[in-house]
Design a protein around this motif. Structure first.
Motif, PDB file in Angstrom:
ATOM      1  N   CYS A 268       0.806  -1.228   0.000  1.00  0.00           N
ATOM      2  CA  CYS A 268       0.000   0.000   0.000  1.00  0.00           C
ATOM      3  C   CYS A 268       0.836   1.274   0.000  1.00  0.00           C
ATOM      4  O   CYS A 268       0.454   2.276  -0.567  1.00  0.00           O
ATOM      5  CB  CYS A 268      -0.930   0.007   1.206  1.00  0.00           C
ATOM      6  SG  CYS A 268      -0.074   0.234   2.791  1.00  0.00           S
ATOM      7  N   ARG A 269       1.973   1.241   0.656  1.00  0.00           N
ATOM      8  CA  ARG A 269       2.818   2.425   0.885  1.00  0.00           C
ATOM      9  C   ARG A 269       2.031   3.549   1.568  1.00  0.00           C
ATOM     10  O   ARG A 269       2.311   4.726   1.385  1.00  0.00           O
ATOM     11  CB  ARG A 269       3.457   2.919  -0.422  1.00  0.00           C
ATOM     12  CG  ARG A 269       4.383   1.869  -1.042  1.00  0.00           C
ATOM     13  CD  ARG A 269       5.350   2.431  -2.027  1.00  0.00           C
ATOM     14  NE  ARG A 269       6.255   1.390  -2.537  1.00  0.00           N
ATOM     15  CZ  ARG A 269       7.443   1.611  -3.054  1.00  0.00           C
ATOM     16  NH1 ARG A 269       7.891   2.847  -3.150  1.00  0.00           N
ATOM     17  NH2 ARG A 269       8.202   0.630  -3.483  1.00  0.00           N
TER      18      ARG A 269
ATOM     19  N   CYS B  91      -1.074  -1.847   4.999  1.00  0.00           N
ATOM     20  CA  CYS B  91      -1.024  -3.291   4.718  1.00  0.00           C
ATOM     21  C   CYS B  91      -0.073  -4.048   5.641  1.00  0.00           C
ATOM     22  O   CYS B  91      -0.218  -5.253   5.835  1.00  0.00           O
ATOM     23  CB  CYS B  91      -0.653  -3.533   3.264  1.00  0.00           C
ATOM     24  SG  CYS B  91       1.064  -3.150   2.873  1.00  0.00           S
TER      25      CYS B  91
ATOM     26  N   CYS C 117       5.729  -3.770   4.768  1.00  0.00           N
ATOM     27  CA  CYS C 117       7.011  -3.115   4.491  1.00  0.00           C
ATOM     28  C   CYS C 117       7.992  -3.177   5.651  1.00  0.00           C
ATOM     29  O   CYS C 117       8.933  -2.389   5.687  1.00  0.00           O
ATOM     30  CB  CYS C 117       6.773  -1.665   4.097  1.00  0.00           C
ATOM     31  SG  CYS C 117       6.002  -0.691   5.419  1.00  0.00           S
TER      32      CYS C 117
ATOM     33  N   CYS D 168       7.250   2.600   5.112  1.00  0.00           N
ATOM     34  CA  CYS D 168       6.783   3.268   3.892  1.00  0.00           C
ATOM     35  C   CYS D 168       6.353   4.706   4.136  1.00  0.00           C
ATOM     36  O   CYS D 168       6.271   5.500   3.198  1.00  0.00           O
ATOM     37  CB  CYS D 168       5.642   2.477   3.250  1.00  0.00           C
ATOM     38  SG  CYS D 168       4.168   2.337   4.300  1.00  0.00           S
TER      39      CYS D 168
HETATM   40  S1  FES Z   1       3.671  -0.785   2.362  1.00  0.00           S
HETATM   41 FE1  FES Z   1       1.758  -1.109   3.379  1.00  0.00          FE
HETATM   42  S2  FES Z   1       2.177  -0.554   5.456  1.00  0.00           S
HETATM   43 FE2  FES Z   1       4.016  -0.034   4.393  1.00  0.00          FE
END
Ligand code: FES
Length: 255
Positions: free
Chosen positions: A58-59, A63, A66, A84
């Protein structure tokens, strides 16, 4: 700014792994940490080198994929912040940064910074389904829930399952994660029919996956990017005690 990166490189779960020093130039303070790795990887690909493997989706801090250790701290130096969502303005020109995967037997390293976190999925699966009808959305007041209980359930449900709690814990315990997943159902009426069997099965699954036990260090709470409190572990222990003394033997045995 210019940074010296020491990145964990490991080709497979059976590889012993090692740190590789990589120079990152032209890093903007406005980049996220993952965008900085993207830029490093683009340069490595152009140079014919193997890019750094890291997990992300998701960045947006939602999610939980990362996770990585940045200078020995899960998700890096900013509290309540996933990797992220961490920006390079948290660092300064000339900094040396050490980047590693989570370290825990239950999270084997697959490649570089990527670990296998499916142990968490199996803990959730062990909790099973709830038997009450959930179907379409009910009218908001059809199931009265106390405000405090609703708030506690919601706060527990904020856990994104990133694994920072495990990485921070000297015992590599997954108790904060398990407690959050147990409690967000245990505090609402819909979660009551299977409340006892759920906590017994999920704690058993936690132990079977090789996570360590909780000895109240509290590092998990500090590392958690979503602010999950260790109070939930206390709640889990109360539920576990209640379930253990009242459960049928076959439930305790996990059948
Ligand atoms: S990529 Fe989803 S929480 Fe960091």
């Amino acid at each position: 700014m210019k940074l010296k990166l020491n990145v964990w490189r490991q080709t497979s779960p059976s590889d012993t792994g090692r740190f590789e020093t990589i120079q990152a130039d032209d890093v903007s303070e406005h980049m996220s940490f993952l965008e900085m790795l993207d830029v490093v990887n683009e340069k490595m690909i152009v140079e014919g080198k193997e890019p750094i493997a890291f997990d992300h989706d998701c960045r947006e801090g939602i999610c939980g994929t990362c996770g990585m250790m940045i200078n020995g701290v899960p998700h890096g130096p900013r509290s309540m912040t996933t990797a992220c969502q961490l920006h390079m303005r948290s660092f300064k020109d000339g900094d040396e940064i050490w980047i590693e995967p989570w370290r825990a037997n239950a999270f084997p390293v697959l490649k570089d910074l990527v670990v296998d976190r499916t142990a968490f999925d199996r803990i959730i699966q062990s909790g099973g389904y709830i038997s009450v009808r959930t179907g379409s959305a009910n009218e908001a007041n059809a199931t009265p829930i106390e405000k405090d209980a609703a708030d506690e359930a919601f706060d527990a449900a904020a856990c994104i399952g990133c694994g920072a709690c495990v990485a921070a814990c000297p015992n590599a315990s997954g108790m904060l994660f398990t407690a959050a997943k147990v409690t967000h159902l245990a505090r609402v009426p819909q979660g009551q029919p299977e409340r006892d069997s759920r906590v017994l099965r999920m704690v058993q699954a936690h132990d079977d996956e090789g996570f360590g036990n909780c000895t109240n260090h509290g590092a998990c709470q500090i590392a958690c990017p979503k602010g999950i409190s260790v109070d939930y572990i206390a709640q889990l222990n109360r539920d576990l005690f209640r379930a253990t003394i009242s459960a049928k033997p076959e439930v305790v045995a996990g059948d």
